[in-house]
Each structure stands twice: as C-alpha cells, then as structure tokens.
Write a protein that holds these residues in place. Structure first.
Motif, PDB file in Angstrom:
ATOM      1  N   ALA A 203      34.563 -32.273  19.658  1.00 52.79           N
ATOM      2  CA  ALA A 203      34.320 -31.293  20.720  1.00 52.79           C
ATOM      3  C   ALA A 203      33.660 -31.937  21.921  1.00 52.79           C
ATOM      4  CB  ALA A 203      33.445 -30.164  20.197  1.00 52.79           C
ATOM      5  N   LEU A 204      33.069 -33.092  21.736  1.00 50.50           N
ATOM      6  CA  LEU A 204      32.487 -33.864  22.826  1.00 50.50           C
ATOM      7  C   LEU A 204      33.355 -35.085  23.088  1.00 50.50           C
ATOM      8  CD1 LEU A 204      28.686 -33.836  21.853  1.00 50.50           C
ATOM      9  CD2 LEU A 204      29.717 -32.692  23.819  1.00 50.50           C
ATOM     10  N   THR A 205      33.710 -35.309  24.322  1.00 52.51           N
ATOM     11  CA  THR A 205      34.433 -36.523  24.673  1.00 52.51           C
ATOM     12  C   THR A 205      33.494 -37.715  24.588  1.00 52.51           C
ATOM     13  OG1 THR A 205      33.882 -36.363  27.021  1.00 52.51           O
ATOM     14  CG2 THR A 205      35.858 -35.173  26.267  1.00 52.51           C
ATOM     15  N   ASP A 206      34.058 -38.904  24.611  1.00 53.96           N
ATOM     16  CA  ASP A 206      33.220 -40.105  24.617  1.00 53.96           C
ATOM     17  C   ASP A 206      32.266 -40.094  25.810  1.00 53.96           C
ATOM     18  OD1 ASP A 206      34.762 -40.755  22.472  1.00 53.96           O
ATOM     19  OD2 ASP A 206      35.399 -42.722  23.223  1.00 53.96           O
ATOM     20  N   ALA A 207      32.772 -39.599  26.950  1.00 55.75           N
ATOM     21  CA  ALA A 207      31.924 -39.546  28.145  1.00 55.75           C
ATOM     22  C   ALA A 207      30.768 -38.574  27.945  1.00 55.75           C
ATOM     23  CB  ALA A 207      32.760 -39.144  29.362  1.00 55.75           C
ATOM     24  N   GLU A 208      31.032 -37.454  27.259  1.00 54.54           N
ATOM     25  CA  GLU A 208      29.959 -36.487  27.022  1.00 54.54           C
ATOM     26  C   GLU A 208      28.930 -37.023  26.032  1.00 54.54           C
ATOM     27  OE1 GLU A 208      31.734 -32.060  27.557  1.00 54.54           O
ATOM     28  OE2 GLU A 208      32.813 -33.314  26.114  1.00 54.54           O
ATOM     29  N   TRP A 209      29.407 -37.692  24.975  1.00 50.59           N
ATOM     30  CA  TRP A 209      28.442 -38.334  24.072  1.00 50.59           C
ATOM     31  C   TRP A 209      27.556 -39.293  24.853  1.00 50.59           C
ATOM     32  CZ3 TRP A 209      27.023 -36.525  19.685  1.00 50.59           C
ATOM     33  CH2 TRP A 209      27.917 -35.903  18.796  1.00 50.59           C
ATOM     34  N   ASN A 210      28.151 -40.067  25.747  1.00 52.19           N
ATOM     35  CA  ASN A 210      27.373 -41.038  26.514  1.00 52.19           C
ATOM     36  C   ASN A 210      26.452 -40.364  27.521  1.00 52.19           C
ATOM     37  OD1 ASN A 210      27.792 -44.136  26.216  1.00 52.19           O
ATOM     38  ND2 ASN A 210      29.786 -43.206  25.695  1.00 52.19           N
ATOM     39  N   THR A 211      26.855 -39.213  28.041  1.00 51.33           N
ATOM     40  CA  THR A 211      25.948 -38.457  28.914  1.00 51.33           C
ATOM     41  C   THR A 211      24.699 -38.055  28.140  1.00 51.33           C
ATOM     42  OG1 THR A 211      27.731 -37.622  30.313  1.00 51.33           O
ATOM     43  CG2 THR A 211      25.698 -36.333  30.259  1.00 51.33           C
ATOM     44  N   LEU A 212      24.911 -37.522  26.925  1.00 52.42           N
ATOM     45  CA  LEU A 212      23.782 -37.130  26.080  1.00 52.42           C
ATOM     46  C   LEU A 212      22.909 -38.328  25.758  1.00 52.42           C
ATOM     47  CD1 LEU A 212      22.321 -35.032  24.286  1.00 52.42           C
ATOM     48  CD2 LEU A 212      23.891 -35.707  22.438  1.00 52.42           C
ATOM     49  N   TRP A 213      23.530 -39.427  25.340  1.00 53.42           N
ATOM     50  CA  TRP A 213      22.752 -40.601  24.937  1.00 53.42           C
ATOM     51  C   TRP A 213      22.017 -41.225  26.120  1.00 53.42           C
ATOM     52  CZ3 TRP A 213      27.447 -42.812  21.776  1.00 53.42           C
ATOM     53  CH2 TRP A 213      27.621 -42.031  20.632  1.00 53.42           C
ATOM     54  N   ALA A 214      22.644 -41.207  27.287  1.00 51.77           N
ATOM     55  CA  ALA A 214      21.963 -41.737  28.469  1.00 51.77           C
ATOM     56  C   ALA A 214      20.713 -40.916  28.768  1.00 51.77           C
ATOM     57  CB  ALA A 214      22.907 -41.739  29.668  1.00 51.77           C
ATOM     58  N   TYR A 215      20.829 -39.592  28.613  1.00 43.98           N
ATOM     59  CA  TYR A 215      19.650 -38.743  28.843  1.00 43.98           C
ATOM     60  C   TYR A 215      18.554 -39.067  27.831  1.00 43.98           C
ATOM     61  CZ  TYR A 215      16.566 -34.761  29.239  1.00 43.98           C
ATOM     62  OH  TYR A 215      15.447 -33.992  29.406  1.00 43.98           O
ATOM     63  N   GLU A 216      18.909 -39.127  26.571  1.00 46.87           N
ATOM     64  CA  GLU A 216      17.908 -39.427  25.535  1.00 46.87           C
ATOM     65  C   GLU A 216      17.259 -40.783  25.788  1.00 46.87           C
ATOM     66  OE1 GLU A 216      20.249 -36.993  21.972  1.00 46.87           O
ATOM     67  OE2 GLU A 216      20.144 -39.182  21.946  1.00 46.87           O
ATOM     68  N   ARG A 217      18.062 -41.743  26.202  1.00 51.37           N
ATOM     69  CA  ARG A 217      17.563 -43.103  26.441  1.00 51.37           C
ATOM     70  C   ARG A 217      16.671 -43.163  27.672  1.00 51.37           C
ATOM     71  NH1 ARG A 217      22.267 -45.230  26.718  1.00 51.37           N
ATOM     72  NH2 ARG A 217      22.532 -45.122  28.979  1.00 51.37           N
ATOM     73  N   ASP A 218      17.136 -42.596  28.766  1.00 51.07           N
ATOM     74  CA  ASP A 218      16.412 -42.735  30.032  1.00 51.07           C
ATOM     75  C   ASP A 218      15.159 -41.872  30.096  1.00 51.07           C
ATOM     76  OD1 ASP A 218      18.381 -44.474  30.755  1.00 51.07           O
ATOM     77  OD2 ASP A 218      19.463 -43.065  32.034  1.00 51.07           O
ATOM     78  N   TYR A 219      15.146 -40.778  29.333  1.00 57.42           N
ATOM     79  CA  TYR A 219      13.983 -39.887  29.337  1.00 57.42           C
ATOM     80  C   TYR A 219      13.166 -39.994  28.047  1.00 57.42           C
ATOM     81  CZ  TYR A 219      15.672 -37.752  33.634  1.00 57.42           C
ATOM     82  OH  TYR A 219      16.056 -37.531  34.938  1.00 57.42           O
ATOM     83  N   ALA A 220      13.548 -40.950  27.180  1.00 61.64           N
ATOM     84  CA  ALA A 220      12.849 -41.192  25.910  1.00 61.64           C
ATOM     85  C   ALA A 220      12.712 -39.900  25.102  1.00 61.64           C
ATOM     86  CB  ALA A 220      11.489 -41.827  26.156  1.00 61.64           C
ATOM     87  N   VAL A 221      13.825 -39.201  24.964  1.00 64.66           N
ATOM     88  CA  VAL A 221      13.864 -37.939  24.222  1.00 64.66           C
ATOM     89  C   VAL A 221      14.467 -38.185  22.842  1.00 64.66           C
ATOM     90  CG1 VAL A 221      14.891 -35.634  24.138  1.00 64.66           C
ATOM     91  CG2 VAL A 221      13.984 -36.524  26.294  1.00 64.66           C
ATOM     92  N   ARG A 222      13.776 -37.734  21.829  1.00 66.73           N
ATOM     93  CA  ARG A 222      14.238 -37.923  20.459  1.00 66.73           C
ATOM     94  C   ARG A 222      15.350 -36.940  20.094  1.00 66.73           C
ATOM     95  NH1 ARG A 222       8.345 -38.589  17.398  1.00 66.73           N
ATOM     96  NH2 ARG A 222       8.180 -40.871  17.624  1.00 66.73           N
ATOM     97  N   GLN A 223      16.177 -37.359  19.133  1.00 69.28           N
ATOM     98  CA  GLN A 223      17.280 -36.540  18.642  1.00 69.28           C
ATOM     99  C   GLN A 223      17.147 -36.368  17.132  1.00 69.28           C
ATOM    100  OE1 GLN A 223      21.546 -37.637  19.587  1.00 69.28           O
ATOM    101  NE2 GLN A 223      21.632 -37.855  17.350  1.00 69.28           N
TER     102      GLN A 223
END
Length: 744
Positions: A203-223
């Motif tokens: 349901a998530l494209t590769d680009a959407e997965w990377n959008t999520l991961w970039a946010y978690e990485r750049d804002y140091a947000v845990r998943q």
C-alpha cells in the motif's frame, strides 16, 4: 432499628422485603473449596460459548471478542532500498532532497549491508507531542489495539490508512519545519493487500516508505510495529523464521529480556506475559544483524529492537494482539511509551478502589433452594468489621504495591447508636457493630449512601433532601471521615435507570437515560453541596464519552456522574457456596445468561472475576469497584468473598507490574475525572511542541484547559515509576514552556 433494604444496589435488581421464590435452574453446581488455586484460561470448565452476555445492570463475565480472527502476514521477498534523501522545508513547502556524501542523513552502501554498525540518529528539530498511526485500512486487525491504547492514555494522534491515502512530506512536517509527530506506530510491518489478480502489493510505494524513513531519521523519531514477521520486506528487523501458527486459549508465555526490561520498565522484570488468541511467529535473531530480542518464549524470539542502517530506532513484535487481551494492555502502551521517549499528552497510572455498599444496613441471603431470604437476612457483626480491618492491613503487607489501598464504606446510618463509645470487639456479634465501627472509623473511607436506602427514582424534594442531609449529619456526629460532596444513591436510583414496573424487583432495569433522572433528587443534591454522584458502568447512559472522565449531568450541570465498576460477587452471597450457586445460576449451562459450557467452581469464579478486574486495572481505569456487606462476612479463618477477590486482583497485578496501585480518596478521584474531561476536550486543539535543543515543551491552547502530560516537569509534578507527570493548567492563547524528562 436498622433500615430495611428496598431492592438491590448493583446486581439482581431487587427482591422486595419478602422472600421471593425463584424457579431453580437445573444445575450441577460444582462448588469448590475456599482455596483460590486459579483455574487459568485453559483450565477445565473455563471455556465460554459465543460472545459474553451484555445485559443492563450486569457486569461482563469475560472479555469481549473481536469480530475477526487473527491471521498470518503475507509472504513477500526483497526489500525497499533506502534512498539518500532528507526532508527539507523552504517557503513553507517540505520536499525530499537528495543529500551529498557528507550529509548526516546519507546512507552508504556499506551501512545498508551492516545494521550492526548502525547508531541511533539524533536531531535538534522540534516535534509535536503527537503519534502517527499507520494502518493498512480501517479494517486492519491491529488498529483497534493502537487506538484504544492511545484513547485510554489520552494521547494526541492521527490515523492514516495508507491504502487510501498517499503519504507525503507535508503530512509529516509543518510549514515552519517542525515535525508533526514524535512517535510512529505501525499496525503491521508490511502494509500489503491483494490486488484484483490475487497478488500481494504494498500500500506504500518505495518512495512513500522512504518519505516515512527520512522523517524518522531526520527528526530522530522512533518507530514501533505491533505485528511483524521474519523477512526483509520492506526492511529487516533482524528476526529469522522458525515456526509459526495460531494460539488459542492455552497461553504461550513470553518473558522480557534485559533490553525488554529497560524498554518496559513499568512491568515486573520477571513478568510472564500470557499470549492467547493470537497468530505467533517464533523467530531466531540473526547475530550478524545487530538487533536485540525484547521478548522471548524459551529460545524463541517474539520481538526485536534494532537500529536501521540509517540510524532509525525500531521495536517490532511478532504476534497479533486484539484490544481486549491482557497482552495488548501490557505491551501496546509500553511500545507507545518507548516510541515517544515517555513524552506525550495524557498519562497512564493504575488504580484499585473497592466500595462496599449498605454498611450498618442488612442484606438478603440466597438460600440453597434459590429463594431469597430477607428476614432476618444478613447483618454485619462487630467481628466482621474488625476482621475486614485486619484483612485490609494483611493485604497491604502481602502486596507492597497496594500499600495505599483503602476500602470505602457506603453507609446508611438509620438506626445507628450515634452516642455509642468506641470499643473494638474482635469477636463481637451484631450488637457490637456500632461500637466496633466507631473504634475503626479512621481505617476506612466513608461515602454517603442515604439514610435509609430508598429507591429515589420518584422521591419528592423533601424526602430526597432529608435522606441525604440526615445521613451527612449522622456521619458527622458519629465521627466518620466522610467524602464531602459525594453521594451514592441506593441502586444508583434517581439517575434514569429503573424498572418501569415498580413492583418488579426481579428483572433487569431499563436505561431511560440521564434525562429521566429525578429532578427532586438533583435539586436536593445541589442544595446540599453534592458535586459528584456515583453511576454504574453497566448502564450505557452512565458511561462517559472519554476514558476516566465523568458526565456533567444534562439536567443539572453542577453535578457530575462518576461511574463504578460492578462485579459478579452477588450482593446476597456471603460464602463460597452461595457465590458459586449464584454464578452458575446466572452464567453456567442453562443459566439466565448462560455463557460457560460447564459449571464453575468457586476458584474459577474468583479467577474470572479477578481477571476482569485485572483488565480494568491494566487499562488504567481509576473507577472504583463495588460490592456489598454480605461479601464482608467472615466465612472462615478470616476469609471473606471481598478479601478473596482483593487477594486475587492484587496477586495478578503484582505478577505483571512494578509500579504501585493507587487508591485516591473519592473526592480526589472525582475531581480528577473533571480534569480528564478538560483534557479530552482540549488535547486535539492544543499545540504541544518539544524543542530538543532547549529540552523544553511549549504548550498553547485556544481555550483555557487542564491538560494531562507525561514527561513534563511543571511545578508540582509527580513521579510514577520512572515517568514524570504534570497536570498543566493553561490559559487560552498564552504559551507556557516547561522542562522535560525523556526516557531512554
């Protein structure tokens, strides 16, 4: 003389003054001994049939059931490649930007291959105190577990159904560059669905997965992920496949590892968490991957903690959990707490209160032939009063987490000798009850239950006023430490729930709603300074719209309804045999509300009832439970039905938790419900922003409000376990900043 009972307070809605013959249900009541060996969820006779009965005025006998069955996750090979991108904001627009080799968020080919070399990302970017829940769609099996957990906490959150909604950078980052979320909660790790051809697609494209991961990485947000399996799609959690399959009512026992104990430090380090009614993946951990187990069953790994190659911190569990299961209540909150670093709107604490109705009054008795005997019925003795004080002290000693526990006595003072001298009679009869009570009066909390316990559905103003005021007056003369401003009417009467036939004391009542309350009762209560009226959680109209809240009465806004939890410890039961007889009469095979497939023993009844209470404690409910004076009878060796129930509840709680059980006064409890009303009314409109550079959170509300917070250290903050908690009182439109204490 003592006031005569007129109907029942919580269960079996009244029998009148005379014995009422009841057609005996054909039962083989396997009455157990007074021993309390737990039957367990898979024990003989412990299985129910279908959904538990739901009847107005009667508490649940077992947890509710979800509408669907847990299933395995689809199989999909491969992984989503992590892109060398970061989120940047310019002129109010957030975009993904390809980084240079020197940028912090760059993921090199080498680090993609080696999670063991990864270190957690850090950030100085501001983030809101809000959780992002990503779900496949609204029918996702795990979604109610997340939403019910967050609703009980009082957290701010958004749910995004990724099958229906494109995940864009603007959904994650505000125009000023601050992050919208400080925790990301996934229902499952894969987000796959079947297309028209039967193939599983993301349901998530590769680009959407990377959008999520970039946010978690750049804002140091845990998943955190509630349900994951082995494999690498869309990313690797370091779990490798072993065996898998469905688990029914026979529990798989899971234990916290050293990593898990740190992440779930509010749980007892040796807690054995029962996993039932789930699909479970039993995994191994890849030592070359760099992750750590958080939850194990024997040598099998059931949850892992890991750092992704680009520095994102993650925890994933490998089994399903529906919202009604104890495992979900123990673990889902801990996952959210870890993901948010313990910084969020709302709070979760654990409470145990027990109120016993009709003190100084008498009670009916259930006879072996299923008739109800009212004359003389049951009355407490001086010994019973003395014994309950002794047993209360014993329970506090036996269970240190419950050292603050105090029983509340809802009293009817008609006929009490107000001038009696205080004199404890450890072995006294009924004639010594008043003197013994005066001797022990400081050992309990006292609640106004009206003078003579009338049904107040249609009483006039003068009668209502007298019943309330005279009981207050007598309590003050007697020296009771009474909860001012709190009233519990007999049978919760006068609040819109009653049988339309006033002569019918057998059938369950009808809930007409609070607008059918007795206006004379409401006016008398208001005029006497009452602020809070007890309600009943088994009456739909008494159930607040938010967790731990109260209901502002629609006919009299100066009064609020604060509900109680009823129990299936029947008001006319004073021995294990009577309680077992009643329970099977109602819930056994062929019973009035048949559920169990076999007659239950006393040990099983106590196990069922304490398991229900344990669920309520685990969710953080602060409402009191309620019983009656028959349940305080010493049936042998100091044991009572109430003590057996308390012993079972405290034992179960102590098996799982390391944080204390709280037992606030009724006035404190009731006032706290009004703060929760304010909190839930304001939380979604409040701006709550954490600044990691300053280590402060700034709160701004468009309306004046009381806001519950965790991790915030406002003046007068309290600690509960390792968490700091503050109730912040905000003025409309005025920002307020406070220091924070993050959890590791």
């Amino acid at each position: 003389m003592r006031a005569s009972r007129q109907g029942l307070s919580t269960l079996l809605w009244g029998r009148g003054a005379a014995a009422v013959a009841v057609a005996a249900v054909a039962l083989s009541t396997a009455v157990g001994s007074a021993g309390l060996a737990a039957a367990g969820p898979g024990g003989p006779g412990a299985h129910g049939q279908g959904k538990p009965p739901a009847v107005v005025g009667y508490p649940a006998v077992a947890p509710a059931q979800p509408g669907t069955t847990p299933a395995p996750l689809p199989k999909k090979s491969g992984s989503v490649k992590v892109q060398r991108q970061t989120l940047t904001t310019s002129k109010g627009r957030t975009t993904l930007h390809t980084t240079t080799s020197g940028a912090r968020s760059l993921t090199t080919d080498a680090t993609v291959q080696s999670l063991a070399a990864a270190v957690p990302a850090t950030s100085t970017r501001r983030v809101a105190l809000r959780a992002l829940v990503l779900t496949l769609d609204p029918a996702d099996y795990e979604l109610p577990t997340w939403t019910s957990t967050l609703d009980r906490v009082g957290a701010a959150y958004d749910v995004v159904s990724v099958r229906d909604t494109d995940l864009t950078p603007e959904m994650l980052v505000n125009a000023d560059g601050s992050g919208r979320y400080n925790a990301v909660l996934l229902t499952n790790s894969m987000m796959l669905y079947q297309d028209a051809g039967g193939a599983f697609v993301s349901a998530l494209t590769d680009a959407e997965w990377n959008t999520l991961w970039a946010y978690e990485r750049d804002y140091a947000v845990r998943q955190v992920t509630l349900y994951a399996s082995y494999g690498s799609w869309p990313e690797d959690y370091c779990m490798r496949g072993g065996t898998e399959g469905s688990v029914g009512d026979t529990a798989v026992t899971a234990s916290l590892t050293s990593t898990g104990k740190s992440s779930f430090d509010f749980l007892k380090s040796g807690a054995q968490i029962p996993l039932v009614q789930s699909y479970v993946y039993r995994n191994s951990l890849d030592p070359a991957c760099g992750g750590s187990a958080v939850l194990t069953s024997g040598s099998d790994v059931l949850g892992s903690s890991s750092v992704s190659p680009d520095g994102r911190e993650r925890i994933a569990l490998s089994f399903t959990s529906n919202q009604y299961l104890l495992q979900a209540q123990l673990l889902a909150f801990g996952l959210f707490r870890w993901a948010s670093h313990g910084l969020y709107l709302g709070e979760q604490r654990h409470y145990l209160k027990l109120d016993v109705d009709d003190y100084f009054n008498n009670s009916d008795v259930l006879n072996p032939d299923f008739t109800i005997q009212s004359d003389p019925g049951f009355s407490m003795s001086g010994h019973d009063a003395y014994n309950v004080s002794v047993q209360q002290d014993n329970l506090r000693t036996k269970y240190p987490l419950a050292k603050a526990f105090e029983i509340g006595m809802a009293y009817n003072s008609d006929g009490v000798n107000l001038k009696v001298k205080a004199l404890c009679s450890p072995n006294g009869d009924l004639s010594t009850l008043d003197a013994t009570t005066k001797c022990l009066r400081k050992n309990f909390e006292w609640i106004n239950h009206t003078l003579t316990h009338p049904k107040m559905n249609f009483t006039d103003y003068a009668t209502s006023y007298y019943e309330i005021s005279q009981n207050i007056k007598n309590g003050n003369i007697f020296g009771l430490q009474m909860e001012q401003g709190v009233l519990k009417t007999g049978e919760y009467s006068g609040l819109g729930v009653y049988n339309p036939d006033p002569t019918n004391d057998i059938d369950p009542p009808t809930d007409y709603g609070l607008l059918a309350s007795n206006p004379n009762l409401l006016k008398a209560a208001k005029d006497l300074g009452i602020k809070y009226l007890h309600g009943n959680m088994s009456f739909p109209s008494h159930v607040p719209s938010c967790f731990n809240c109260s209901i502002v009465h629609p006919m009299e806004p100066s009064l609020s309804i604060v509900p109680d939890w009823p129990t299936n410890i029947a008001y006319f039961s004073s021995t294990p045999d009577q309680e077992t007889q009643f329970y099977n009469w109602f819930y056994g095979p062929g019973g009035k509300f048949a559920y169990w497939t076999e007659p239950q023993t006393y040990a099983q009844v106590i196990d069922h009832e304490t398991s229900q209470a344990m669920t309520q404690l685990a969710t953080g409910s602060m409402y009191t439970h309620t019983m009656h004076i028959s349940n305080l009878r010493d049936y042998g060796s100091g044991r009572t039905l109430a003590v057996d129930w308390l012993d079972g509840v405290m034992s179960k709680y102590s098996q799982y938790y390391s944080v204390p059980l709280l037992s606030p006064s009724w006035s404190t409890l009731a006032a706290t419900t009004t703060d929760w009303n304010s909190h839930f009314g304001a939380k979604d409109a409040v701006s709550a922003v954490y600044d990691p550079a300053l280590r402060t959170v700034t709160l701004t509300s468009p309306t004046s409000a009381a806001l519950k917070t965790t991790g915030v250290r406002a003046t007068g903050y309290q600690t509960y376990g390792t968490s700091s908690m503050s109730t912040v009182r905000l003025t409309a439109g005025i920002p307020a900043s406070y220091p924070v204490a993050l959890l590791p």
